[in-house]
Design a protein around this motif. Sequence first.
Motif, short mmCIF file in Angstrom:
data_model
loop_
_atom_site.label_atom_id
_atom_site.label_comp_id
_atom_site.label_asym_id
_atom_site.label_seq_id
_atom_site.Cartn_x
_atom_site.Cartn_y
_atom_site.Cartn_z
N SER A 98 0.84 -1.21 0.00
CA SER A 98 0.00 0.00 0.00
C SER A 98 0.87 1.25 0.00
N VAL A 99 2.03 1.19 0.67
CA VAL A 99 2.96 2.32 0.66
C VAL A 99 3.52 2.52 -0.74
N LEU A 101 2.30 1.68 -3.63
CA LEU A 101 1.30 2.11 -4.61
C LEU A 101 0.98 3.59 -4.50
N LYS A 102 1.20 4.18 -3.33
CA LYS A 102 0.89 5.59 -3.14
C LYS A 102 2.05 6.52 -3.52
N LEU A 103 3.23 5.94 -3.76
CA LEU A 103 4.40 6.77 -4.04
C LEU A 103 4.33 7.40 -5.43
N ARG A 104 4.61 8.68 -5.49
CA ARG A 104 4.73 9.34 -6.80
C ARG A 104 6.12 9.11 -7.36
N ARG A 106 9.77 6.73 -6.60
CA ARG A 106 10.30 5.61 -5.82
C ARG A 106 11.76 5.82 -5.44
N ALA A 114 7.57 7.75 3.63
CA ALA A 114 6.24 7.15 3.65
C ALA A 114 6.17 6.04 4.71
#
Length: 280
Positions: A98-99, A101-104, A106, A114
């Motif tokens: 989930s972390v 997937l939310k990253l703009r 990496r 995060a």
Amino acid sequence: MRLGLIAGNGTFPFLVLEAARRLGHDVTVIAVQEEASADLEAAAAREPRAAIHWASLGHLGRAIEIMQAAGVTHAVMAGQVKHAKIFSGIVPDRLFLSVLLKLRSRNTDALISAVAAVMRDHGIELVDSTAFLTPLLAKPGVLTRRAPTEDEQGDFTFGYRMADAIAGLDIGQTIAVKSAAVVAVEAMEGTDAVIARAGRLAGPGVRIVKVAKPNQDMRFDVPVVGVATIAAMRDAGATALSVDAGRALLLDGDEVLRAADEAGIAMVGRPVEAQPGGRS
């Protein structure tokens, strides 16, 4: 304090464990399975109020559950986790996924920031990774018996602008310079690999500049050098090393400076006021 220690590779976790226990803290070690040394088991066993658990890289939920069960309220990250491993070759659990997937972006800063936010949401505050090791932070000025030559200092001055730029972009923190030319730039491979590559490309006489990020978050990814760094420089024929005073750890303490002296390597700590965002 009930402290969580998230341990990667190298000596950094051992130093934090020892220092935290000297201060009377209960320490729960979360050893990263793919990185941490098996010797941490024995080190934790020697401490009457320390416990160790192993968790695979990417199993953030398990790490948090272990720390919560131990009553941990604060945690520190210590030791290297190779950047390439963070983004490949791991099987993330649901929480870590989930972390991701939310990253703009990496990059390392975005990812660990995060993770720190998720830990805070679960009642665990990530703290300054150097909090227990302040005496090991590099001091300003010439650190070795030999001061840099005029040419070496010139390469440092030339290299700071480029090193600060790549660090600010979260690409890497180390560059190799020779005769006012950038020979090698660090990305995911790590400092020792950059030094070795610079030696192969440019031969003896390379200078190494290692900097903190302009807005360095001291909770993670703090620049570190040790005896192994000096050995890599010696093998590559590198002659001088600059680190940022107050923001880089000499993991082996005075042994780093003794090794540099024996190898004839000049080492300096760039003063705080000369660093981006430093005091004027």
